[in-house]
Design an enzyme around this catalytic site. Structure first.
Site, mmCIF file in Angstrom:
data_model
loop_
_atom_site.group_PDB
_atom_site.id
_atom_site.type_symbol
_atom_site.label_atom_id
_atom_site.label_comp_id
_atom_site.label_asym_id
_atom_site.label_seq_id
_atom_site.Cartn_x
_atom_site.Cartn_y
_atom_site.Cartn_z
ATOM 1 N N GLU A 44 4.115 -16.157 8.060
ATOM 2 C CA GLU A 44 2.889 -16.538 7.375
ATOM 3 C C GLU A 44 3.179 -16.955 5.928
ATOM 4 O O GLU A 44 3.880 -16.265 5.197
ATOM 5 C CB GLU A 44 1.947 -15.333 7.406
ATOM 6 C CG GLU A 44 0.648 -15.471 6.681
ATOM 7 C CD GLU A 44 -0.193 -14.186 6.774
ATOM 8 O OE1 GLU A 44 -1.353 -14.218 6.333
ATOM 9 O OE2 GLU A 44 0.318 -13.161 7.289
ATOM 10 N N LYS A 126 -6.026 -19.247 9.276
ATOM 11 C CA LYS A 126 -6.307 -17.900 9.771
ATOM 12 C C LYS A 126 -7.794 -17.750 10.050
ATOM 13 O O LYS A 126 -8.633 -18.098 9.219
ATOM 14 C CB LYS A 126 -5.829 -16.867 8.744
ATOM 15 C CG LYS A 126 -5.974 -15.423 9.217
ATOM 16 C CD LYS A 126 -5.646 -14.415 8.113
ATOM 17 C CE LYS A 126 -4.185 -14.310 7.833
ATOM 18 N NZ LYS A 126 -3.873 -13.167 6.921
ATOM 19 N N TYR A 132 -9.392 -5.418 3.199
ATOM 20 C CA TYR A 132 -9.228 -3.974 3.040
ATOM 21 C C TYR A 132 -7.843 -3.720 2.476
ATOM 22 O O TYR A 132 -6.973 -4.597 2.513
ATOM 23 C CB TYR A 132 -9.400 -3.257 4.379
ATOM 24 C CG TYR A 132 -8.485 -3.788 5.470
ATOM 25 C CD1 TYR A 132 -7.187 -3.308 5.613
ATOM 26 C CD2 TYR A 132 -8.915 -4.788 6.340
ATOM 27 C CE1 TYR A 132 -6.338 -3.798 6.589
ATOM 28 C CE2 TYR A 132 -8.070 -5.284 7.323
ATOM 29 C CZ TYR A 132 -6.789 -4.793 7.447
ATOM 30 O OH TYR A 132 -5.948 -5.296 8.416
ATOM 31 N N CYS A 162 -1.365 -13.516 11.766
ATOM 32 C CA CYS A 162 -1.441 -12.115 11.366
ATOM 33 C C CYS A 162 -2.728 -11.395 11.765
ATOM 34 O O CYS A 162 -2.834 -10.844 12.844
ATOM 35 C CB CYS A 162 -1.197 -11.988 9.865
ATOM 36 S SG CYS A 162 -0.645 -10.327 9.366
ATOM 37 N N SER A 189 3.076 -9.084 7.212
ATOM 38 C CA SER A 189 2.433 -7.775 7.312
ATOM 39 C C SER A 189 3.204 -6.770 6.459
ATOM 40 O O SER A 189 4.350 -6.450 6.765
ATOM 41 C CB SER A 189 2.420 -7.321 8.777
ATOM 42 O OG SER A 189 1.845 -6.052 8.920
ATOM 43 N N LYS A 195 4.010 2.314 10.377
ATOM 44 C CA LYS A 195 3.305 1.119 10.825
ATOM 45 C C LYS A 195 4.025 0.437 11.976
ATOM 46 O O LYS A 195 3.401 -0.266 12.773
ATOM 47 C CB LYS A 195 3.148 0.147 9.655
ATOM 48 C CG LYS A 195 2.191 -1.003 9.939
ATOM 49 C CD LYS A 195 1.980 -1.840 8.688
ATOM 50 C CE LYS A 195 0.956 -2.925 8.911
ATOM 51 N NZ LYS A 195 0.724 -3.728 7.679
ATOM 52 N N GLY A 334 16.928 16.117 -13.435
ATOM 53 C CA GLY A 334 15.952 16.506 -12.427
ATOM 54 C C GLY A 334 16.003 15.639 -11.191
ATOM 55 O O GLY A 334 16.706 14.626 -11.134
ATOM 56 N N ILE A 335 15.182 16.004 -10.205
ATOM 57 C CA ILE A 335 15.227 15.360 -8.905
ATOM 58 C C ILE A 335 14.665 13.947 -8.941
ATOM 59 O O ILE A 335 15.168 13.043 -8.255
ATOM 60 C CB ILE A 335 14.488 16.221 -7.843
ATOM 61 C CG1 ILE A 335 14.697 15.661 -6.445
ATOM 62 C CG2 ILE A 335 13.007 16.360 -8.183
ATOM 63 C CD1 ILE A 335 16.118 15.690 -5.965
ATOM 64 N N ASP A 336 13.611 13.701 -9.725
ATOM 65 C CA ASP A 336 12.982 12.381 -9.721
ATOM 66 C C ASP A 336 13.918 11.317 -10.267
ATOM 67 O O ASP A 336 14.132 10.273 -9.629
ATOM 68 C CB ASP A 336 11.682 12.403 -10.536
ATOM 69 C CG ASP A 336 10.622 13.278 -9.907
ATOM 70 O OD1 ASP A 336 10.549 13.315 -8.670
ATOM 71 O OD2 ASP A 336 9.872 13.935 -10.649
ATOM 72 N N SER A 337 14.471 11.542 -11.453
ATOM 73 C CA SER A 337 15.366 10.533 -12.029
ATOM 74 C C SER A 337 16.635 10.395 -11.201
ATOM 75 O O SER A 337 17.216 9.306 -11.124
ATOM 76 C CB SER A 337 15.706 10.883 -13.483
ATOM 77 O OG SER A 337 16.385 12.122 -13.582
ATOM 78 N N ASN A 407 4.507 16.493 -25.909
ATOM 79 C CA ASN A 407 4.450 15.076 -25.558
ATOM 80 C C ASN A 407 5.237 14.207 -26.525
ATOM 81 O O ASN A 407 5.678 13.112 -26.151
ATOM 82 C CB ASN A 407 2.999 14.606 -25.494
ATOM 83 C CG ASN A 407 2.282 15.117 -24.259
ATOM 84 O OD1 ASN A 407 2.919 15.558 -23.303
ATOM 85 N ND2 ASN A 407 0.965 15.063 -24.263
#
Length: 588
Positions: A44, A126, A132, A162, A189, A195, A334-337, A407
């Site tokens: 598409e 289409k 949505y 699609c 898609s 999915k 840390g875990i995220d970085s 902060n």
């Protein structure tokens, strides 16, 4: 039965790169021809890239797309590929739609065309327009009102785009009415977790409804927050899988099909008021030949590998398509970085990943060691720049306390990262996860700075699970696991004050993420969440945090979408709102 060798090209394209996308179509058409294909299909809007968003409303872009399509048809013929019918998605406009209030200006259409003998022999738009999630196609397009059918070597092939498969009615039942022997749907898609299972069941169901073999050709790659995972599928009229392409891999699926012979040319108006538009490319069936190509079946990735692959593809596409060669990450230990760094190394190569540790007086020795260990394990470029002197200078001038003091450390790190980005040309990656973004557990202009957030749509519990999967995958390949074990097992902490841990401010992540999944992803209200067994006081607190953090999320950078409802286009809530799910029912 007549035979047909079909080539489905699941390829990447870049929004706005008409010349580059056309070049890819020519390249893969030539490859398909070399494989002996009789009919070739592309995804598409492959010629313009997808989604084009408000570019669809620019008449200059629409006309450029139409011109590029005609030029592509001529070029295919000039290069000896004119005998091969090629299905290409592009951006068009309706020649018949009358301007009216509520309709997009210029009546643009999400369209596809059949190119043959140097000409555009068939165009269609289409029919079903999704509106949505991340889709705004009623904003951008007007629908098509035809059932396109092209006859190729004595076989009638119906065509769809699609959403024409995702919604009931329209072109699928019309295909049966028209008596087509093959239905081809061209698709862009976007990827979502799980999915691929629903997609397969959808194609099976639609093939049975259409009463014919159905081919679903999909896009791969990434565009801004979206990732496309390929997974092109062909099923027979009974819904049995004939071929399935790999996920997250560009390539061409070529297979031989035995299909019903076409009858009299279909005509008239059929299901949903669709007018049949029938074009003949070749009437005579092919001489019988030995079928050699079955298309193959690529095994599915397991759930964690699938998500991790999507995150890698998303970051790689964002960097490459925007001309960025290197990335910069603040490494806290840390875990995220750590997970973001592993994703970046897999996406771009460790030589293009730059990490900087920015310890303060509250940074633990194990965090400093874990950041350095990550750098050794991955091979990324690493340096340490302490922020304590900067922090002391600010504190001497301002005398901040409490949250403002905490902060300040994060904002100093953000400023330092952006300064290095400006000086050295890297883009900064923001390491925030979906759990933190949901409840506002991040500092504006601090840990939220960056050009892209690779794990923006990943809950904290999933961050841990993906880190464990990535290490396990490395071990299975005989490689060094990239993420230090200590980063995985130690309690998460922002380390902005002595002995701080995340659970000082938040519920346990297992509880938090399950509440967020109901509230954010499933749009469940407080009563439903409490009824599911969660402590009402915890639910009240969490929902209140989510509701008041919208202004922060609006200022966070884009990041790869992997869920059905990521923060961004999927979930659009007002910043200014007095509605609170966390209020008791009697006060709402």
């Amino acid at each position: 039965m007549p035979q047909l060798r079909l080539a489905l090209n699941q390829i990447d394209s870049t929004v706005g790169d008409l010349a580059g996308n056309a070049e890819s179509v020519v390249h893969w058409t030539r490859h398909s021809a070399e494989q002996g294909a009789h009919l070739v299909a592309f995804p598409e809007m492959v010629l313009t890239g997808y989604p084009v968003e408000d570019l669809a409303l620019r008449s200059s872009f629409v006309e450029a797309s139409r011109s590029a399509l005609r030029a592509l048809a001529a070029r295919l013929a000039d290069e000896g590929l004119g005998e091969l019918p090629v299905i290409v998605g592009y951006l068009d406009r309706s020649a018949t739609a009358q301007p009216k209030y509520g309709q997009p200006a210029g009546a643009p259409q999400n369209a596809a065309a059949v190119l043959h003998h140097g000409r555009v022999v068939l165009t269609f738009a289409k029919h079903h327009l999704p509106n949505y999630g991340v889709f705004d196609e009623f904003r951008y397009f007007v629908p098509g009102d035809t059932l396109p059918v092209v006859r190729v070597h004595g076989i009638d092939v119906a065509l769809a785009i699609c959403e024409d498969l995702w919604q009931d009615g329209g072109r699928v039942p019309a295909t049966r009415t028209a008596g087509a022997g093959l239905l081809i749907s061209v698709n862009a898609s976007p990827y979502e977790q799980n999915k691929d299972d629903s997609r397969l069941e959808l194609v099976r169901k639609r093939a049975q409804e259409a009463g014919c073999t159905t081919a679903y050709v999909a896009m791969i790659g990434g565009q801004d927050e979206l990732v496309f995972d390929g997974d092109s599928i062909v099923v027979d009229a009974d819904g049995e899988v004939v071929a399935r392409a790999p996920q997250f891999s560009e390539g061409c699926v070529v297979l031989d099909l035995d299909l019903p012979a076409a009858g009299p040319a279909p005509e008239g108006v059929v299901d949903d008021g669709l007018r049949i538009d029938h074009v003949v490319c070749s009437e005579a069936p092919l001489a019988p030949y030995e079928a050699e190509l079955a298309g193959g079946y690529a095994e599915r990735l397991d759930d964690d590998e699938e998500v991790y692959s999507a995150l890698v593809v998303g970051l790689r596409a964002y960097a490459a398509k925007n001309g960025f060669r290197s990335v910069l990450i603040g490494l806290s230990g840390g875990i995220d970085s750590a997970l973001v760094a592993a994703i970046a190394c897999d996406a771009l190569g460790a030589q293009h990943v730059y990490g900087v540790a920015m310890p303060s007086k509250y940074s633990s020795q194990h965090s400093k060691d874990d950041a350095a260990d990550l750098a050794r394990r991955t091979g990324l470029n690493f340096r340490t720049v302490p922020i304590e002197p900067m922090f002391d200078a600010y504190m001497g001038s301002l005398g901040l306390t409490g949250l403002a003091e905490e902060n300040l450390q994060s904002r100093l790190r953000g400023t330092l990262l952006m300064a290095l980005s400006n000086q050295e040309g890297h883009i900064v990656l923001a390491p925030g996860n979906k759990s933190e973004l949901a409840v506002g557990y991040s500092t504006l202009y601090g840990d939220s700075v960056g050009a892209y957030g690779p794990i923006k749509d990943v809950y904290k519990t999933s961050v841990f699970r993906l880190a464990k999967w990535r290490n396990r995958a490395a071990e299975e390949r005989g490689q060094t696991p990239p993420i230090p074990q200590n980063s995985i097992v130690k309690p998460p902490s922002a380390e902005l004050r002595p002995d701080q841990v995340d659970t000082d401010s938040l519920p346990d992540y297992d509880v938090l993420d399950r509440i967020l999944a109901m509230y954010v992803d499933a749009d469940q209200g407080m009563d439903a969440i409490v009824a599911a067994g969660f402590d009402p006081s915890v639910v009240t607190r969490v929902l209140g945090l989510v509701d008041t953090a919208e202004y922060k999320r609006r200022q966070y950078p884009p990041g790869t979408k992997i869920s059905a409802k990521g923060f961004g286009k999927d979930r659009r809530l007002p910043i200014t709102s007095r509605w609170r799910e966390s209020q008791p029912s009697s006060e709402r």
